[in-house]
Design a protein around this motif. Sequence first.
Motif, PDB file in Angstrom:
ATOM      1  N   ARG A   1       0.722  -1.117  -0.186  1.00 11.69           N
ATOM      2  CA  ARG A   1      -0.048  -0.065  -0.039  1.00 11.69           C
ATOM      3  C   ARG A   1       0.945   1.362  -0.103  1.00 11.69           C
ATOM      4  O   ARG A   1       0.661   2.296  -0.805  1.00 11.69           O
ATOM      5  CB  ARG A   1      -0.888  -0.052   1.300  1.00 11.69           C
TER       6      ARG A   1
ATOM      7  N   SER B   1      -2.709  -0.608  -5.424  1.00 11.58           N
ATOM      8  CA  SER B   1      -4.112  -0.544  -5.247  1.00 11.58           C
ATOM      9  C   SER B   1      -4.519  -1.864  -4.838  1.00 11.58           C
ATOM     10  O   SER B   1      -4.510  -3.022  -5.644  1.00 11.58           O
ATOM     11  CB  SER B   1      -4.981  -0.145  -6.353  1.00 11.58           C
TER      12      SER B   1
ATOM     13  N   THR C   1      -7.367  -4.206  -1.482  1.00 13.59           N
ATOM     14  CA  THR C   1      -8.130  -4.306  -0.496  1.00 13.59           C
ATOM     15  C   THR C   1      -7.925  -5.581   0.301  1.00 13.59           C
ATOM     16  O   THR C   1      -7.420  -6.306  -0.157  1.00 13.59           O
ATOM     17  CB  THR C   1      -9.629  -4.414  -0.973  1.00 13.59           C
TER      18      THR C   1
ATOM     19  N   GLN D   1      -5.059  -4.940  -7.538  1.00  7.43           N
ATOM     20  CA  GLN D   1      -5.385  -4.756  -8.955  1.00  7.43           C
ATOM     21  C   GLN D   1      -4.146  -3.828  -9.375  1.00  7.43           C
ATOM     22  O   GLN D   1      -3.918  -2.276  -9.236  1.00  7.43           O
ATOM     23  CB  GLN D   1      -6.668  -3.793  -8.893  1.00  7.43           C
TER      24      GLN D   1
END
Length: 432
Positions: A277, A282, A284, A293
Amino acid sequence: MKAIVTATPKLQGEIQALSSKNYTTRYLLLAALADGTSTVRFPAHSEDSDAMRRCIRDLGAVLEEDEHKIVIKGFGKKPQPIEELNVGNAGAVLRFLMSTAALCQSEVTFINKYPESLGKRPHLDLIHALEQMNVKVEHNEGRLPITIKGGQPRGGRITVSGNVSSQFLSSLLFLTPLLEEDSEIEVLHDLKSKVIVGQTLEVLEQAGIRIEASEDLMHYRIPGNQSYEAKEYIVQGDYPGSAAILAAAAVTESDVTLHRLDENSRQGEKACVDVLRAMGVSLTHENGIVRVQGTGKLQAGEFDGDHFTDAVLAMVAAAVFAEGTSRFYNVENLRYKECDRITDFLNELRKAGANVEERQSEIIVHGRPEGLEGGVEINAHYDHRVIMALSVAGLRSKQGLIIRDAHHVAKSYPQFFDHMISLGAQIELTNE
């Protein structure tokens, strides 16, 4: 086996994270040290965990296994006599069982099957601690072969250095609750990989063992005459191996999802998610699922690697393609693994065209967002973490990379190349 890694622009797909090697080996040992029958669900299948299976069976544990679990009848405080134990190339298994072997009424010799890897690693700090406990040890300047002459280990006040590895301390924490005397352990100098000590304390608590640990994890009080409870354990997904998959997704255009990665895990390598991060990836992370992604574009950063030791090499491989200069500090303990994971790994990256520097306890990476030239055959140094990280580097090498001795990835992640190929990585495996 050689792995021929060809430049790969895109990765896509979903995989289940493999089970944690660190938790599997610890749960297997807990079950062996218990009187009664324990169950370990979703155990890891790797050379390290197989080494622990083999050795606790040799010491008298009875194992029954199917696709999803291992049922273990433990030997408690009375392992059976055994002349030799073969831990393969598994350093943690060796160190944990050196203390367990002190309970044997006969001499136990740990043999040296990997003189160029585990055979070079030092164990003197643990040997000195065991000698304080009435255990006689024959050794080769702290290296294998090592013979434990135990039978009557004693508790009391014990000191152990934490400078090289936290595994020495963990080994003592597994043994001391079983002794007649109460014990007090003081860690000298520094303690590497405190997060991993936290994992040891976590599983000991699950097994019903009481240990008082200071907040800084440098002092311990362990009541004697305790017993391990026979329990059921569930192994969580493995962050160290998954870090390489996540790094591969980060350096390519990707949409990659990994399951079974608990957000609340005590595995220090969970920090690899935060590192990526911070590099601008990108992703989650929720409900045990990490989705990346990737765009292949990363930003450099500075990171304390002591918090995620077994994910550092994968993160270094990602930083090779970042914009700017990255620094991974507090990582000297990487020098005392299956190989010198600083000097040896960086030498191989340089062959591929990376611009990297080393200090005694630092790795500095001058990123090359344009990618590496590659086109060379490189040495894996018998090290599973090196193999995985070099595979990540190969994905962005114009002429690809050929990794020698790639089969040693099975030490922790036998399915690594299968998983990478399933996501679209262009990797060919050949017998040398």
